[in-house]
Write a protein that holds these residues in place. Sequence first.
Motif, PDB file in Angstrom:
ATOM      1  N   ASN A  11      37.927  34.157  37.057  1.00 60.31           N
ATOM      2  CA  ASN A  11      38.696  34.180  36.145  1.00 60.31           C
ATOM      3  C   ASN A  11      37.744  35.104  35.103  1.00 60.31           C
ATOM      4  OD1 ASN A  11      40.856  32.285  36.457  1.00 60.31           O
ATOM      5  ND2 ASN A  11      39.275  30.719  36.323  1.00 60.31           N
ATOM      6  N   ARG A  12      36.341  35.576  35.690  1.00 61.82           N
ATOM      7  CA  ARG A  12      35.750  36.400  34.733  1.00 61.82           C
ATOM      8  C   ARG A  12      35.218  37.805  35.735  1.00 61.82           C
ATOM      9  NH1 ARG A  12      33.373  34.076  30.403  1.00 61.82           N
ATOM     10  NH2 ARG A  12      31.890  35.320  30.353  1.00 61.82           N
ATOM     11  N   ILE A  13      36.148  38.154  36.710  1.00 61.47           N
ATOM     12  CA  ILE A  13      35.700  39.343  37.530  1.00 61.47           C
ATOM     13  C   ILE A  13      35.945  40.520  36.754  1.00 61.47           C
ATOM     14  CG2 ILE A  13      36.271  38.156  39.818  1.00 61.47           C
ATOM     15  CD1 ILE A  13      39.056  39.439  39.452  1.00 61.47           C
ATOM     16  N   GLY A  14      35.180  41.659  37.080  1.00 62.36           N
ATOM     17  CA  GLY A  14      35.296  42.790  36.593  1.00 62.36           C
ATOM     18  C   GLY A  14      35.737  44.173  37.438  1.00 62.36           C
ATOM     19  N   PRO A  15      35.629  45.133  37.067  1.00 59.48           N
ATOM     20  CA  PRO A  15      35.919  46.378  37.865  1.00 59.48           C
ATOM     21  C   PRO A  15      35.297  46.585  39.178  1.00 59.48           C
ATOM     22  CG  PRO A  15      34.796  47.033  35.793  1.00 59.48           C
ATOM     23  CD  PRO A  15      35.062  45.578  35.747  1.00 59.48           C
ATOM     24  N   ASP A  16      34.004  46.210  39.351  1.00 66.16           N
ATOM     25  CA  ASP A  16      33.338  46.463  40.296  1.00 66.16           C
ATOM     26  C   ASP A  16      33.789  45.531  41.553  1.00 66.16           C
ATOM     27  OD1 ASP A  16      31.572  48.198  39.216  1.00 66.16           O
ATOM     28  OD2 ASP A  16      29.653  46.548  38.979  1.00 66.16           O
ATOM     29  N   PHE A  17      34.299  44.106  41.407  1.00 63.06           N
ATOM     30  CA  PHE A  17      34.721  43.560  42.255  1.00 63.06           C
ATOM     31  C   PHE A  17      36.326  43.899  42.739  1.00 63.06           C
ATOM     32  CE2 PHE A  17      37.756  39.900  43.438  1.00 63.06           C
ATOM     33  CZ  PHE A  17      37.063  39.205  44.439  1.00 63.06           C
ATOM     34  N   ILE A  18      37.037  44.410  41.510  1.00 65.51           N
ATOM     35  CA  ILE A  18      38.281  44.906  42.037  1.00 65.51           C
ATOM     36  C   ILE A  18      38.100  46.332  42.829  1.00 65.51           C
ATOM     37  CG2 ILE A  18      40.261  46.435  41.009  1.00 65.51           C
ATOM     38  CD1 ILE A  18      39.933  44.426  38.716  1.00 65.51           C
ATOM     39  N   LEU A 290      48.534  42.146  48.959  1.00 69.43           N
ATOM     40  CA  LEU A 290      48.421  41.049  48.338  1.00 69.43           C
ATOM     41  C   LEU A 290      47.256  40.454  48.486  1.00 69.43           C
ATOM     42  CD1 LEU A 290      49.506  38.896  46.364  1.00 69.43           C
ATOM     43  CD2 LEU A 290      50.547  37.671  48.444  1.00 69.43           C
ATOM     44  N   GLN A 291      46.335  40.155  47.596  1.00 69.78           N
ATOM     45  CA  GLN A 291      45.005  39.751  47.703  1.00 69.78           C
ATOM     46  C   GLN A 291      44.651  38.436  47.902  1.00 69.78           C
ATOM     47  OE1 GLN A 291      41.732  42.335  48.346  1.00 69.78           O
ATOM     48  NE2 GLN A 291      43.374  43.157  49.558  1.00 69.78           N
ATOM     49  N   ILE A 292      45.401  37.877  46.885  1.00 70.18           N
ATOM     50  CA  ILE A 292      45.186  36.354  46.343  1.00 70.18           C
ATOM     51  C   ILE A 292      46.293  35.640  46.081  1.00 70.18           C
ATOM     52  CG2 ILE A 292      44.077  34.999  44.314  1.00 70.18           C
ATOM     53  CD1 ILE A 292      42.493  37.352  43.594  1.00 70.18           C
ATOM     54  N   GLY A 293      46.611  34.669  46.504  1.00 71.85           N
ATOM     55  CA  GLY A 293      47.643  33.678  46.496  1.00 71.85           C
ATOM     56  C   GLY A 293      47.145  32.258  45.829  1.00 71.85           C
ATOM     57  N   ASN A 294      48.196  31.460  45.397  1.00 72.11           N
ATOM     58  CA  ASN A 294      47.995  30.246  44.887  1.00 72.11           C
ATOM     59  C   ASN A 294      48.786  29.227  44.952  1.00 72.11           C
ATOM     60  OD1 ASN A 294      47.825  32.491  42.541  1.00 72.11           O
ATOM     61  ND2 ASN A 294      46.161  31.228  42.099  1.00 72.11           N
ATOM     62  N   ARG A 295      48.372  27.805  45.198  1.00 68.83           N
ATOM     63  CA  ARG A 295      48.777  26.801  45.119  1.00 68.83           C
ATOM     64  C   ARG A 295      48.248  25.257  44.393  1.00 68.83           C
ATOM     65  NH1 ARG A 295      51.451  29.673  47.544  1.00 68.83           N
ATOM     66  NH2 ARG A 295      52.330  29.759  49.624  1.00 68.83           N
ATOM     67  N   VAL A 386      44.272  50.976  41.523  1.00 67.31           N
ATOM     68  CA  VAL A 386      45.200  50.190  40.554  1.00 67.31           C
ATOM     69  C   VAL A 386      44.166  49.073  40.102  1.00 67.31           C
ATOM     70  CG1 VAL A 386      47.009  48.597  40.192  1.00 67.31           C
ATOM     71  CG2 VAL A 386      47.361  50.624  41.410  1.00 67.31           C
ATOM     72  N   PRO A 387      44.049  48.946  38.657  1.00 62.90           N
ATOM     73  CA  PRO A 387      42.637  47.864  38.124  1.00 62.90           C
ATOM     74  C   PRO A 387      43.199  46.521  38.627  1.00 62.90           C
ATOM     75  CG  PRO A 387      44.030  49.120  36.388  1.00 62.90           C
ATOM     76  CD  PRO A 387      44.738  49.873  37.702  1.00 62.90           C
ATOM     77  N   LEU A 388      43.587  46.274  39.206  1.00 64.46           N
ATOM     78  CA  LEU A 388      44.151  44.723  39.550  1.00 64.46           C
ATOM     79  C   LEU A 388      43.341  44.043  40.724  1.00 64.46           C
ATOM     80  CD1 LEU A 388      48.057  45.190  39.328  1.00 64.46           C
ATOM     81  CD2 LEU A 388      46.495  44.505  37.423  1.00 64.46           C
ATOM     82  N   ALA A 389      43.086  42.716  40.657  1.00 59.57           N
ATOM     83  CA  ALA A 389      42.361  41.821  41.657  1.00 59.57           C
ATOM     84  C   ALA A 389      43.503  41.309  42.532  1.00 59.57           C
ATOM     85  CB  ALA A 389      41.637  40.749  40.998  1.00 59.57           C
ATOM     86  N   ARG A 390      44.664  40.886  41.947  1.00 60.77           N
ATOM     87  CA  ARG A 390      45.575  40.188  42.866  1.00 60.77           C
ATOM     88  C   ARG A 390      46.307  41.158  44.025  1.00 60.77           C
ATOM     89  NH1 ARG A 390      48.267  35.139  42.656  1.00 60.77           N
ATOM     90  NH2 ARG A 390      47.058  34.931  40.668  1.00 60.77           N
ATOM     91  N   PHE A 391      46.845  42.323  43.330  1.00 66.11           N
ATOM     92  CA  PHE A 391      47.261  43.205  44.301  1.00 66.11           C
ATOM     93  C   PHE A 391      46.378  44.421  44.536  1.00 66.11           C
ATOM     94  CE2 PHE A 391      50.438  40.612  41.958  1.00 66.11           C
ATOM     95  CZ  PHE A 391      51.290  40.310  43.100  1.00 66.11           C
ATOM     96  N   ARG A 392      46.159  44.995  45.466  1.00 69.01           N
ATOM     97  CA  ARG A 392      45.286  45.938  46.074  1.00 69.01           C
ATOM     98  C   ARG A 392      46.065  47.277  46.341  1.00 69.01           C
ATOM     99  NH1 ARG A 392      40.181  46.866  46.309  1.00 69.01           N
ATOM    100  NH2 ARG A 392      39.005  48.101  47.918  1.00 69.01           N
ATOM    101  N   GLY A 393      45.972  48.461  45.669  1.00 70.84           N
ATOM    102  CA  GLY A 393      46.537  49.625  45.813  1.00 70.84           C
ATOM    103  C   GLY A 393      45.751  50.732  45.002  1.00 70.84           C
ATOM    104  N   PHE A 394      46.358  52.076  45.560  1.00 66.90           N
ATOM    105  CA  PHE A 394      45.836  53.171  44.694  1.00 66.90           C
ATOM    106  C   PHE A 394      46.909  53.497  43.648  1.00 66.90           C
ATOM    107  CE2 PHE A 394      43.901  53.963  49.093  1.00 66.90           C
ATOM    108  CZ  PHE A 394      42.511  53.748  48.324  1.00 66.90           C
ATOM    109  N   ALA A 395      46.243  54.126  42.284  1.00 69.30           N
ATOM    110  CA  ALA A 395      47.142  54.676  41.427  1.00 69.30           C
ATOM    111  C   ALA A 395      47.157  56.007  41.479  1.00 69.30           C
ATOM    112  CB  ALA A 395      46.523  54.272  39.964  1.00 69.30           C
ATOM    113  N   SER A 396      46.332  56.624  42.640  1.00 73.15           N
ATOM    114  CA  SER A 396      46.326  58.051  42.735  1.00 73.15           C
ATOM    115  C   SER A 396      45.514  58.163  44.101  1.00 73.15           C
ATOM    116  CB  SER A 396      45.970  58.707  41.559  1.00 73.15           C
ATOM    117  OG  SER A 396      45.980  60.329  41.799  1.00 73.15           O
ATOM    118  N   LEU A 397      46.251  59.210  45.048  1.00 78.07           N
ATOM    119  CA  LEU A 397      45.502  59.448  46.060  1.00 78.07           C
ATOM    120  C   LEU A 397      46.058  61.101  46.577  1.00 78.07           C
ATOM    121  CD1 LEU A 397      43.945  58.906  48.491  1.00 78.07           C
ATOM    122  CD2 LEU A 397      45.965  57.640  49.829  1.00 78.07           C
TER     123      LEU A 397
END
Length: 402
Positions: A11-18, A290-295, A386-397
């Motif tokens: 819950n405290r991750i930053g851009p390096d992790f993403i 999709l990088q992270i799920g929840n239960r 894309v600056p998200l942790a749950r979903f991984r992708g590119f904003a530009s390539l």
Amino acid sequence: MPLDIDVFDLNRIGPDFIENPHPTLHALRARSPMHRNGDGSVYLTRHDDVLKVYQSRAMSSDKTAAFGDKFGACPLFTHHTTSLVFNDPPRHTVVRKLISGAFTPRKLTEFESLIEGIVDRLLDQVEDMGRLDLIDDFAKVLPTEIISVMLGIPQEFRARLRGYSLAILGALDPVVTPERLEAGNRAVEEFGAILSGLIDHRRANPDGGGQGEVLEALIFGEHEGRRLTQDELIQNCIFLLNAGHETTTSFVGNALGSLFDNPDQHRLLRDDPGLIGSAVEELLRVESPLQIGNRLALEDIELSHGTVPKGTYIHTSIAAANRDPAVFGDPDRLDLARRPNRHLAFITGTHVCLGASLARAEGRIAIGRLVRRFPGIAQDGPRVRVPLARFRGFASLPVRVR
């Protein structure tokens, strides 16, 4: 470098992790595979633990309480507590049955023809451009056209779809700014209003002229005498956009990025197009959209490193599970011929991805034809995540094809 796992908190991750989560995920898997976050939730990084959670009937996907705390009363709360993905049986069973009526084997065959036509048309445009942004000019246009035909979305609304999808999904990240929440709520409201008008029109005019068959199946489909309500229709159409749009865009972009990073595997696929089936599975494994799920644990559950108590929120790291060395030899290496490939990109169990067959077809056709038609395709500038942790992708390539 991996983050210090002793102080790691999802819950405290930053851009390096993403930007690159894998060193940290490897460290967590080795030293803290059942990692406790500051809020008491647990982050799982081992394949067998993630698999057990997904297959357990003692797990809930209902996040009404959690989303109430996170969002409060707002359009995002309404959407995420009404759509298929965050509901449990029996409601999940009924809604899934109604939606699955729009994804019969016959319809999937029809969709393949649709995908081929859209991909070939886009590739003609790519050839004319020579240099392009793979995301803006190809990867996001493909699912936009597909989902628009499926739901009968008019041309004038289509350019907004990825923005809606990113805004709504972005609000699910562990760390969400007030600005992102505002954008997500606005996206639900705007797209919901568009869909409400389309649904009303299709009810009055069920013959859509060859487009909107999925929307029609959702409107008029029945399961044990039950039909979807107007709100369920709207929110589950938004869910279909999110499930089929952002993930497909990211899958295609991630796949090409992986091929650019691994020129030997790029050459292998170019020289042997018959590998595309196993290539799709491997490309999904190494960079899952999709990088992270929840239960939520409804009962105590025994995992590899102890018991997760009843009432615990669990975060499942699909990214880490898909690179677990206990399951995948040399897990960080891209191997397009890898078999077997027990990746969890489409999850499993009750909530296994309803559109997995469609997603595989999109990847097989789009990536296979792109590589065949443009064997010299190469990156042509810096790429942006894309600056998200749950979903991984590119904003530009940026790429060039000749």
